[in-house]
Design a protein around this motif. Structure first.
Motif, PDB file in Angstrom:
ATOM      1  N   ASN A  42      41.838 -30.279  -4.173  1.00  0.00           N
ATOM      2  CA  ASN A  42      40.886 -31.348  -3.847  1.00  0.00           C
ATOM      3  C   ASN A  42      41.610 -32.640  -3.478  1.00  0.00           C
ATOM      4  O   ASN A  42      41.189 -33.372  -2.576  1.00  0.00           O
ATOM      5  CB  ASN A  42      39.950 -31.608  -5.040  1.00  0.00           C
ATOM      6  N   VAL A  43      42.687 -32.928  -4.200  1.00  0.00           N
ATOM      7  CA  VAL A  43      43.496 -34.106  -3.887  1.00  0.00           C
ATOM      8  C   VAL A  43      44.080 -33.978  -2.478  1.00  0.00           C
ATOM      9  O   VAL A  43      44.056 -34.921  -1.686  1.00  0.00           O
ATOM     10  CB  VAL A  43      44.632 -34.282  -4.917  1.00  0.00           C
ATOM     11  N   CYS A  44      44.600 -32.783  -2.176  1.00  0.00           N
ATOM     12  CA  CYS A  44      45.173 -32.539  -0.843  1.00  0.00           C
ATOM     13  C   CYS A  44      44.123 -32.696   0.246  1.00  0.00           C
ATOM     14  O   CYS A  44      44.377 -33.314   1.294  1.00  0.00           O
ATOM     15  CB  CYS A  44      45.770 -31.137  -0.786  1.00  0.00           C
ATOM     16  N   ILE A  45      42.939 -32.144   0.018  1.00  0.00           N
ATOM     17  CA  ILE A  45      41.863 -32.200   1.008  1.00  0.00           C
ATOM     18  C   ILE A  45      41.456 -33.645   1.291  1.00  0.00           C
ATOM     19  O   ILE A  45      41.182 -34.012   2.436  1.00  0.00           O
ATOM     20  CB  ILE A  45      40.652 -31.381   0.515  1.00  0.00           C
ATOM     21  N   TYR A  46      41.452 -34.462   0.252  1.00  0.00           N
ATOM     22  CA  TYR A  46      41.044 -35.863   0.416  1.00  0.00           C
ATOM     23  C   TYR A  46      42.156 -36.709   1.037  1.00  0.00           C
ATOM     24  O   TYR A  46      41.894 -37.559   1.902  1.00  0.00           O
ATOM     25  CB  TYR A  46      40.651 -36.439  -0.943  1.00  0.00           C
ATOM     26  N   ARG A  47      43.399 -36.478   0.613  1.00  0.00           N
ATOM     27  CA  ARG A  47      44.475 -37.388   0.998  1.00  0.00           C
ATOM     28  C   ARG A  47      45.197 -37.026   2.286  1.00  0.00           C
ATOM     29  O   ARG A  47      45.647 -37.921   3.018  1.00  0.00           O
ATOM     30  CB  ARG A  47      45.493 -37.483  -0.146  1.00  0.00           C
ATOM     31  N   ILE A  48      45.367 -35.752   2.575  1.00  0.00           N
ATOM     32  CA  ILE A  48      46.145 -35.363   3.761  1.00  0.00           C
ATOM     33  C   ILE A  48      45.592 -35.964   5.048  1.00  0.00           C
ATOM     34  O   ILE A  48      46.354 -36.509   5.856  1.00  0.00           O
ATOM     35  CB  ILE A  48      46.256 -33.826   3.850  1.00  0.00           C
ATOM     36  N   PRO A  49      44.272 -35.898   5.305  1.00  0.00           N
ATOM     37  CA  PRO A  49      43.767 -36.505   6.548  1.00  0.00           C
ATOM     38  C   PRO A  49      43.988 -38.013   6.618  1.00  0.00           C
ATOM     39  O   PRO A  49      44.037 -38.580   7.719  1.00  0.00           O
ATOM     40  CB  PRO A  49      42.265 -36.184   6.503  1.00  0.00           C
ATOM     41  N   LYS A  50      44.122 -38.650   5.456  1.00  0.00           N
ATOM     42  CA  LYS A  50      44.328 -40.095   5.422  1.00  0.00           C
ATOM     43  C   LYS A  50      45.803 -40.477   5.464  1.00  0.00           C
ATOM     44  O   LYS A  50      46.152 -41.667   5.449  1.00  0.00           O
ATOM     45  CB  LYS A  50      43.680 -40.684   4.156  1.00  0.00           C
ATOM     46  N   GLY A  51      46.672 -39.472   5.489  1.00  0.00           N
ATOM     47  CA  GLY A  51      48.100 -39.727   5.524  1.00  0.00           C
ATOM     48  C   GLY A  51      48.655 -40.252   4.222  1.00  0.00           C
ATOM     49  O   GLY A  51      49.711 -40.891   4.193  1.00  0.00           O
ATOM     50  N   LYS A  52      47.978 -39.982   3.103  1.00  0.00           N
ATOM     51  CA  LYS A  52      48.407 -40.472   1.796  1.00  0.00           C
ATOM     52  C   LYS A  52      49.237 -39.415   1.070  1.00  0.00           C
ATOM     53  O   LYS A  52      49.146 -38.226   1.352  1.00  0.00           O
ATOM     54  CB  LYS A  52      47.192 -40.841   0.940  1.00  0.00           C
ATOM     55  N   MET A 104      36.757 -32.117  11.297  1.00  0.00           N
ATOM     56  CA  MET A 104      36.863 -31.381  12.557  1.00  0.00           C
ATOM     57  C   MET A 104      38.288 -31.425  13.110  1.00  0.00           C
ATOM     58  O   MET A 104      38.519 -31.273  14.316  1.00  0.00           O
ATOM     59  CB  MET A 104      35.887 -31.931  13.599  1.00  0.00           C
ATOM     60  N   LEU A 105      39.253 -31.637  12.218  1.00  0.00           N
ATOM     61  CA  LEU A 105      40.660 -31.675  12.598  1.00  0.00           C
ATOM     62  C   LEU A 105      41.440 -30.690  11.728  1.00  0.00           C
ATOM     63  O   LEU A 105      41.073 -30.447  10.578  1.00  0.00           O
ATOM     64  CB  LEU A 105      41.245 -33.075  12.427  1.00  0.00           C
ATOM     65  N   VAL A 106      42.522 -30.149  12.287  1.00  0.00           N
ATOM     66  CA  VAL A 106      43.358 -29.200  11.565  1.00  0.00           C
ATOM     67  C   VAL A 106      44.690 -29.869  11.232  1.00  0.00           C
ATOM     68  O   VAL A 106      45.335 -30.440  12.109  1.00  0.00           O
ATOM     69  CB  VAL A 106      43.617 -27.932  12.415  1.00  0.00           C
ATOM     70  N   PRO A 107      45.112 -29.837   9.952  1.00  0.00           N
ATOM     71  CA  PRO A 107      46.412 -30.408   9.576  1.00  0.00           C
ATOM     72  C   PRO A 107      47.554 -29.544  10.109  1.00  0.00           C
ATOM     73  O   PRO A 107      47.980 -28.593   9.455  1.00  0.00           O
ATOM     74  CB  PRO A 107      46.361 -30.431   8.048  1.00  0.00           C
ATOM     75  N   VAL A 108      48.057 -29.902  11.275  1.00  0.00           N
ATOM     76  CA  VAL A 108      49.030 -29.071  11.984  1.00  0.00           C
ATOM     77  C   VAL A 108      50.326 -28.913  11.199  1.00  0.00           C
ATOM     78  O   VAL A 108      50.895 -27.820  11.131  1.00  0.00           O
ATOM     79  CB  VAL A 108      49.317 -29.649  13.388  1.00  0.00           C
ATOM     80  N   LYS A 109      50.809 -29.993  10.586  1.00  0.00           N
ATOM     81  CA  LYS A 109      52.066 -29.915   9.839  1.00  0.00           C
ATOM     82  C   LYS A 109      51.953 -28.943   8.675  1.00  0.00           C
ATOM     83  O   LYS A 109      52.883 -28.170   8.403  1.00  0.00           O
ATOM     84  CB  LYS A 109      52.466 -31.297   9.336  1.00  0.00           C
ATOM     85  N   LEU A 110      50.822 -28.962   7.983  1.00  0.00           N
ATOM     86  CA  LEU A 110      50.615 -28.035   6.872  1.00  0.00           C
ATOM     87  C   LEU A 110      50.630 -26.596   7.376  1.00  0.00           C
ATOM     88  O   LEU A 110      51.242 -25.721   6.760  1.00  0.00           O
ATOM     89  CB  LEU A 110      49.292 -28.340   6.175  1.00  0.00           C
ATOM     90  N   CYS A 111      49.967 -26.350   8.497  1.00  0.00           N
ATOM     91  CA  CYS A 111      49.967 -25.010   9.097  1.00  0.00           C
ATOM     92  C   CYS A 111      51.381 -24.570   9.431  1.00  0.00           C
ATOM     93  O   CYS A 111      51.778 -23.422   9.165  1.00  0.00           O
ATOM     94  CB  CYS A 111      49.124 -24.993  10.367  1.00  0.00           C
ATOM     95  N   TYR A 112      52.143 -25.492  10.007  1.00  0.00           N
ATOM     96  CA  TYR A 112      53.497 -25.162  10.449  1.00  0.00           C
ATOM     97  C   TYR A 112      54.400 -24.799   9.275  1.00  0.00           C
ATOM     98  O   TYR A 112      55.088 -23.771   9.294  1.00  0.00           O
ATOM     99  CB  TYR A 112      54.071 -26.350  11.218  1.00  0.00           C
ATOM    100  N   PHE A 113      54.386 -25.624   8.242  1.00  0.00           N
ATOM    101  CA  PHE A 113      55.262 -25.353   7.098  1.00  0.00           C
ATOM    102  C   PHE A 113      54.821 -24.100   6.338  1.00  0.00           C
ATOM    103  O   PHE A 113      55.664 -23.345   5.830  1.00  0.00           O
ATOM    104  CB  PHE A 113      55.296 -26.564   6.170  1.00  0.00           C
ATOM    105  N   GLY A 171      39.410 -25.388  19.446  1.00  0.00           N
ATOM    106  CA  GLY A 171      40.428 -26.430  19.453  1.00  0.00           C
ATOM    107  C   GLY A 171      41.815 -25.821  19.345  1.00  0.00           C
ATOM    108  O   GLY A 171      41.994 -24.699  18.860  1.00  0.00           O
ATOM    109  N   TYR A 172      42.818 -26.565  19.786  1.00  0.00           N
ATOM    110  CA  TYR A 172      44.192 -26.064  19.732  1.00  0.00           C
ATOM    111  C   TYR A 172      44.670 -25.925  18.281  1.00  0.00           C
ATOM    112  O   TYR A 172      45.595 -25.162  18.009  1.00  0.00           O
ATOM    113  CB  TYR A 172      45.117 -26.996  20.512  1.00  0.00           C
ATOM    114  N   GLY A 173      44.045 -26.648  17.376  1.00  0.00           N
ATOM    115  CA  GLY A 173      44.402 -26.500  15.968  1.00  0.00           C
ATOM    116  C   GLY A 173      44.131 -25.091  15.462  1.00  0.00           C
ATOM    117  O   GLY A 173      44.812 -24.608  14.548  1.00  0.00           O
TER     118      GLY A 173
END
Length: 253
Positions: free
Chosen positions: A18-28, A118-127, A175-177
């Protein structure tokens, strides 16, 4: 007893997700500072941060400001706990279970971020994709070669669909994500099961999409994130992929 431990472990992991879901899109940062109420900013005490139980005791509201807490928090915690138990049931206490728990937890984070933004965390997918490839020699279910090919085939397949749709319609469909999500899933399941995962995702997505359109009275141009359906397709393939392929190929025979 081991399933109970797995369920409790899943609840705790779900709280972190839940912390990840909230913070990752905000860059925190996902590790600091400690959790706080999004509305009043008050630090959340440990006894108000017990998965599911605290939500029920607080009746879904912040202790300090009384603002409603999103139902997503206990949903993610319970979903994570349930899926953790299923992975343990499927693979037992093994390296394979740890391997596919990585995929499961990452897919949960990606799915809810996609639903929220409506966005995909690309860096998380990559790692996570790299983790799937690098750890594949440790498990029996997928080889290193199949993992690499799975990531390539998964991404390539989605990109082909995106470009083909754009050529014939002049519009962007997926989407490309989504290509990043499919590359991640392909790394964990191997190239042989990529089509199965995509078929399950498309089937579930079509059912949910049609139901949503009929329920909300929307038209067929409404935008619905496809990431969660790809996640469902990938997870179901991990659990039942071999049986589904055996059933299908047996039927053809």
């Amino acid at each position: 007893m081991e399933y109970l431990v797995a369920f409790i472990f899943g609840l705790l992991v779900g709280s972190f997700l839940n912390v990840c879901i909230y913070r990752i899109p905000k860059g925190k940062s996902i590790v600091s500072p400690p959790s706080s109420c999004p509305s009043c900013g008050e630090r959340i005490k440990w006894y108000d941060n017990i998965p599911v139980i605290s939500y029920l005791l607080l009746r879904g509201r912040c202790r300090h400001c009384g603002e409603r807490i999103s139902l997503r928090y206990p949903v993610v915690e319970l979903l994570t706990a349930f899926l953790t138990v299923v992975i343990l049931w499927k693979f037992g206490l093994s390296i394979s279970a740890f391997y596919y728990l990585i995929l499961t937890y990452v897919l949960i984070v990606i799915s809810f971020i996609d639903l929220d933004t409506m966005l995909v965390p690309v860096k998380l997918c990559y790692f996570a994709m790299l983790a799937g490839i690098l750890f594949s020699p440790l498990v029996l279910e997928v080889s290193f070669k199949d993992s690499v090919l799975g990531a390539s085939f998964g991404a390539g397949l989605i990109l082909f669909i995106i470009e083909t749709y754009a050529i014939f319609t002049g519009k962007e469909g997926m989407g490309y994500g989504d290509a990043n999500i499919m590359a991640l899933i392909g790394a964990f399941i191997g190239w042989q099961k990529v089509l199965l995962a995509l078929f399950i995702a498309s089937f579930v997505g079509a059912l949910v999409g049609i139901g949503y359109i009929l329920l909300k009275g929307k038209n067929f141009r409404v935008a619905i994130p496809f990431g969660p359906f790809l996640s469902v397709g990938g997870y179901v393939t991990v659990i039942y992929g071999n049986k589904l392929l055996e059933w299908y190929l047996g039927g053809l025979g």
